[in-house]
Write a protein that holds these residues in place. Structure first.
Motif, PDB file in Angstrom:
ATOM      1  N   PRO A   1      48.297  38.887  48.595  1.00  0.00           N
ATOM      2  CA  PRO A   1      47.119  39.107  49.186  1.00  0.00           C
ATOM      3  C   PRO A   1      45.879  38.864  49.132  1.00  0.00           C
ATOM      4  N   PHE A   2      45.341  38.707  47.703  1.00  0.00           N
ATOM      5  CA  PHE A   2      44.345  38.287  46.736  1.00  0.00           C
ATOM      6  C   PHE A   2      44.230  36.768  47.608  1.00  0.00           C
TER       7      PHE A   2
ATOM      8  N   GLU B   1      36.466  42.246  36.838  1.00  0.00           N
ATOM      9  CA  GLU B   1      36.119  41.082  37.154  1.00  0.00           C
ATOM     10  C   GLU B   1      37.733  40.182  36.084  1.00  0.00           C
ATOM     11  N   ARG B   2      38.229  41.102  35.542  1.00  0.00           N
ATOM     12  CA  ARG B   2      39.587  40.600  34.600  1.00  0.00           C
ATOM     13  C   ARG B   2      40.631  40.469  35.405  1.00  0.00           C
ATOM     14  N   LEU B   3      40.294  41.351  36.895  1.00  0.00           N
ATOM     15  CA  LEU B   3      41.842  40.313  37.074  1.00  0.00           C
ATOM     16  C   LEU B   3      41.431  40.036  38.257  1.00  0.00           C
ATOM     17  N   TRP B   4      39.596  39.523  38.456  1.00  0.00           N
ATOM     18  CA  TRP B   4      40.068  38.554  39.719  1.00  0.00           C
ATOM     19  C   TRP B   4      40.040  36.938  38.646  1.00  0.00           C
ATOM     20  N   LYS B   5      39.770  37.258  37.599  1.00  0.00           N
ATOM     21  CA  LYS B   5      40.391  35.650  37.281  1.00  0.00           C
ATOM     22  C   LYS B   5      41.278  35.530  36.156  1.00  0.00           C
ATOM     23  N   LEU B   6      42.159  36.383  36.470  1.00  0.00           N
ATOM     24  CA  LEU B   6      43.433  36.429  35.992  1.00  0.00           C
ATOM     25  C   LEU B   6      44.315  35.846  37.380  1.00  0.00           C
TER      26      LEU B   6
ATOM     27  N   VAL C   1      46.706  31.328  40.771  1.00  0.00           N
ATOM     28  CA  VAL C   1      46.773  31.141  42.447  1.00  0.00           C
ATOM     29  C   VAL C   1      46.857  29.439  41.885  1.00  0.00           C
ATOM     30  N   GLY C   2      45.837  29.248  41.150  1.00  0.00           N
ATOM     31  CA  GLY C   2      45.795  27.585  40.675  1.00  0.00           C
ATOM     32  C   GLY C   2      44.327  27.097  41.013  1.00  0.00           C
TER      33      GLY C   2
END
Length: 345
Positions: free
Chosen positions: A147-148, A327-332, A337-338
């Protein structure tokens, strides 16, 4: 920590047993003439009930996305039988494959140049260790990473819709679960490989009975599911920080406990345990109501809320609303997904 109600939506009488069909009728003006996409639509599911309720109030275009074409076609056929004036399109989407997600986003863009409402309804629950096509733990990869990526790829369509309507009417709605309370994001070991994690990343202990049961390789499906559902809320938290200036709102929700295909991987012991902790099981129609409130209620534009439960705002557990973790999850997620997605476009 107890979940507390923060503030009521425009209809405080809506609750656990409110049918989604009622919510759709009340907010018919938020449906008519709009383009709406729902993922995870299959027979006897929350997604199917959501789609059928939306179709009853004359959207311009309803896009149904699901992994299995013949199953989603069954719902499309029923919509066209019951509401022949509603345009329905099908997109094949396997959230466990980033290649499939990218193709599905391209297919959506070929159908429409704008998207008013995106409902990230699809999800899965498994009790044995499995992985996505990219080697990510299946529940984290399917329930969050898929979903991201899909949402970010569709943001140009959402931005175009938002440009021509009132702020907050364009929405991203993501289904989470009350089960998020059981685990924060295990940044040190999101794939559950057995690496040690710091105390702040550990799941709630002890988990009793079937909930605490692990497979022979140490995998606990309940904890992995909880992590993915926390991710859904943190993802929404990040969107809320960055998208309102473009007129796009985002909400996460717990739909309730519903007997659907999501539970098909449960054995009798685990199913019995769930019945003990959730004495009332909603119908799919009742299960769609909170989704529809999140997607349609105009009053939400004036309310600062993140997470809905039984049609009203509640406070999620702190590990699911922490902006630093978001924010940490967004970056991970970008790493997995590259691709980098800058929301300050």
């Amino acid at each position: 920590m107890k979940l507390l109600i923060l503030i009521m939506t425009s209809h405080p009488e809506f609750g656990e047993r409110t049918p989604g069909s009622v919510v759709a009728r009340v907010f018919e003006d938020s449906i008519r003439g709009r383009t709406i996409l729902i993922t995870g639509v299959s027979p006897k599911s929350i997604g199917a009930a959501t789609a059928l309720n939306l179709a009853s109030q004359h959207p311009a275009l309803l896009i149904l996305a699901s992994r299995t074409r013949h199953r989603v076609q069954e719902i499309a056929d029923k919509i066209q039988q019951d509401h022949p004036g509603t345009r329905v399109e099908i997109v094949q989407l396997n959230l466990s494959s980033q290649k499939s997600v990218r193709q599905a986003a391209a297919d959506v863009a070929a159908l429409t140049d704008k998207l008013d409402i995106l409902i990230n309804n699809a999800g899965l629950f498994v009790t044995s260790r499995q992985a996505t096509a990219e080697g990510i733990e299946m529940q984290f990869g399917t329930n969050h990473i898929g979903p991201f990526l899909f949402t970010n790829l569709l943001l140009p369509l959402l931005r175009k819709a938002a440009y021509n309507t009132s702020p907050g009417a364009t929405r991203i709605v993501t289904l989470s679960s009350a089960g998020h309370r059981l685990s924060p994001i295990r940044f040190s070991d999101y794939n559950f490989t057995g690496k040690p994690v710091p105390p702040e990343e550990e799941h709630v202990k002890p988990l009793q009975g079937a909930f605490g049961r692990c497979t022979s390789d140490g995998y606990n499906g309940i904890v992995a599911y909880a992590q993915s559902k926390t991710a859904n809320i943190l993802f929404t938290r990040y969107l809320q920080q960055h998208l309102p200036k473009y007129g796009i709102a985002a909400y996460a929700l717990h739909p309730g406990t519903i007997q659907t295909d999501l539970s098909r991987d449960q054995d009798p012991e685990l199913e019995t345990a769930f019945y003990k902790v959730a004495p009332y099981w909603k119908t799919p129609d009742e299960g769609s109501s909170t989704t529809l409130v999140a997607a349609l209620d105009p009053a939400l534009n004036e309310i600062k809320g993140l997470y809905l439960y039984d049609c009203q705002f509640r406070e999620p557990f702190s590990h699911a609303s922490d902006p630093v973790a978001a924010e940490r999850l967004w970056k991970l997620s970008e790493e997995l997904v590259g691709e980098t997605f800058a929301l300050d476009f």
